[in-house]
Design a protein around this motif. Sequence first.
Motif, short mmCIF file in Angstrom:
data_model
loop_
_atom_site.label_atom_id
_atom_site.label_comp_id
_atom_site.label_asym_id
_atom_site.label_seq_id
_atom_site.Cartn_x
_atom_site.Cartn_y
_atom_site.Cartn_z
N UNK A 132 0.87 -1.19 0.00
CA UNK A 132 0.00 0.00 0.00
C UNK A 132 0.89 1.22 0.00
N UNK A 133 0.74 2.05 -0.99
CA UNK A 133 1.55 3.26 -1.09
C UNK A 133 2.52 3.20 -2.26
N UNK A 134 2.78 4.36 -2.84
CA UNK A 134 3.63 4.45 -4.02
C UNK A 134 4.83 5.36 -3.76
N UNK A 135 5.94 5.02 -4.40
CA UNK A 135 7.09 5.92 -4.42
C UNK A 135 6.84 7.04 -5.42
N UNK A 136 7.58 8.12 -5.28
CA UNK A 136 7.45 9.22 -6.22
C UNK A 136 7.94 8.79 -7.59
N UNK A 137 7.32 9.35 -8.63
CA UNK A 137 7.77 9.02 -9.98
C UNK A 137 6.64 8.52 -10.85
N UNK A 170 -11.25 3.34 -5.44
CA UNK A 170 -10.34 2.31 -5.92
C UNK A 170 -8.97 2.43 -5.26
N UNK A 171 -8.17 1.39 -5.40
CA UNK A 171 -6.91 1.32 -4.66
C UNK A 171 -5.95 2.44 -5.04
N UNK A 172 -5.86 2.77 -6.32
CA UNK A 172 -4.91 3.80 -6.75
C UNK A 172 -5.22 5.13 -6.09
N UNK A 173 -6.48 5.49 -6.03
CA UNK A 173 -6.87 6.73 -5.36
C UNK A 173 -6.67 6.61 -3.86
N UNK A 174 -7.03 5.47 -3.30
CA UNK A 174 -6.92 5.29 -1.86
C UNK A 174 -5.51 5.39 -1.32
N UNK A 175 -4.52 4.98 -2.13
CA UNK A 175 -3.14 4.99 -1.63
C UNK A 175 -2.34 6.19 -2.13
N UNK A 176 -2.99 7.15 -2.76
CA UNK A 176 -2.26 8.29 -3.30
C UNK A 176 -1.87 9.29 -2.20
N UNK A 177 -0.67 9.85 -2.30
CA UNK A 177 -0.18 10.93 -1.43
C UNK A 177 -0.32 10.59 0.06
N UNK A 178 -0.01 9.36 0.42
CA UNK A 178 -0.19 8.95 1.81
C UNK A 178 0.74 9.69 2.76
N UNK A 179 1.90 10.13 2.27
CA UNK A 179 2.81 10.87 3.14
C UNK A 179 2.18 12.17 3.63
N UNK A 225 -6.63 10.65 5.67
CA UNK A 225 -7.61 11.73 5.58
C UNK A 225 -8.05 11.92 4.13
N UNK A 226 -9.35 11.66 3.79
CA UNK A 226 -10.40 11.13 4.67
C UNK A 226 -10.22 9.64 4.93
N UNK A 227 -10.70 9.17 6.05
CA UNK A 227 -10.51 7.78 6.44
C UNK A 227 -11.20 6.81 5.49
N UNK A 228 -10.50 5.71 5.18
CA UNK A 228 -11.04 4.68 4.30
C UNK A 228 -11.52 3.51 5.14
N UNK A 247 -7.40 -12.61 5.96
CA UNK A 247 -6.79 -11.42 5.39
C UNK A 247 -7.83 -10.72 4.54
N UNK A 248 -7.68 -9.41 4.38
CA UNK A 248 -8.62 -8.58 3.62
C UNK A 248 -7.81 -7.55 2.86
N UNK A 249 -8.09 -7.40 1.57
CA UNK A 249 -7.43 -6.37 0.79
C UNK A 249 -8.29 -5.10 0.80
N UNK A 250 -8.13 -4.25 -0.18
CA UNK A 250 -8.86 -2.98 -0.22
C UNK A 250 -10.28 -3.23 -0.70
N UNK A 251 -11.10 -3.73 0.20
CA UNK A 251 -12.48 -4.07 -0.11
C UNK A 251 -13.10 -4.79 1.07
N UNK A 252 -14.32 -5.26 0.93
CA UNK A 252 -15.03 -5.88 2.06
C UNK A 252 -14.97 -7.40 2.09
N UNK A 253 -14.23 -8.01 1.16
CA UNK A 253 -14.22 -9.47 1.08
C UNK A 253 -13.16 -10.06 2.01
N UNK A 254 -13.54 -11.13 2.70
CA UNK A 254 -12.62 -11.80 3.63
C UNK A 254 -12.06 -13.04 2.95
N UNK A 255 -10.74 -13.19 3.02
CA UNK A 255 -10.08 -14.38 2.49
C UNK A 255 -9.52 -15.16 3.66
N UNK A 256 -9.84 -16.42 3.74
CA UNK A 256 -9.38 -17.28 4.83
C UNK A 256 -8.26 -18.18 4.32
#
Length: 323
Positions: free
Chosen positions: A18-23, A188-197, A248-251, A278-287
Amino acid sequence: MSQATARAHSNIALIKYWGKRAGPRNLPAVGSISVTLDGLYTDTTVVFDEALAADTAELDKKPVDTARLTPFLDLVRARAGIDTRAAIVSANNFPTGAGLASSASGFAALSLAATRAAGLALSPRELSILARQGSGSAARSVFGGFAEMHRGELDDGSDAFAESMLDPGEWPLEIVVAITDRATKSVNSSIGMSHLDQRSDYYSAWVAHSETDLSAMRDAIAARDFETVGALTEMSCLKLHGLMMSTRPGLIYWNPATVAAMQAVRALREAGTPVYFTIDAGPQVKALCAPGHGEAVARALARVPGVLETRRTALGPAASVLA
């Protein structure tokens, strides 16, 4: 006109990304370790056709915008020395955009189909680097079984790739997916993990501790230590969602059935069943289940209020060309 069809399987991260480097090259801020799922996959056909004036795309029999796909195909075209537009036809055998890593299987399948249709034969590492530029987790869906994605350090992304850790048959764990919502997630994940710093006070700690978690998971997988693998998997999952909630805003991707399924997995474990969630960026549970326990876990999760369906799957193979 030239074409190819490829299949790639979804994956779930045990140690999360989760999270991207600059570039500009979609570089991950942290490494990750995943398992590929046999029962969830994407089939994609790419046709390069000189009669086309622009790229076109269809997903699950519906037209889709090519704004994200054309720049990706441009990478393939540049490598192949062509400028021919392409038609993409893709289908998932599971809900799209719902937290089941459809972008991972989708871009891995697209990478393989597009390069083969363009006359390229990339190595698995090269294919992984290409797929990463479409979706970070797609780099892992190039491989079967257990895979590790390396964060890398170079700005050109040449050291940010995934590689195989174990083939599916070397440790045949089982996965049960509890689907609690089939709808496309609102963020979506790309938006959710943008500019986390800038958006989370906890992000620096997430990055700082990532290598410790990866090292522990590598050791546990090498030792076939299911209890430690499972404990690290749950820990990474909860750390990820804690980070999301601190953004911010909380996901908050969970719904009541997500929480109920998590509690059901812990109750099963306390009663002696070797299973972790385990759970990824969504509501589904993986066992994540030790071999031989998937059927019992699937029955238990199917009884959880709000679970719409369960899918039981073995670990899956690497991406492959179908035609």
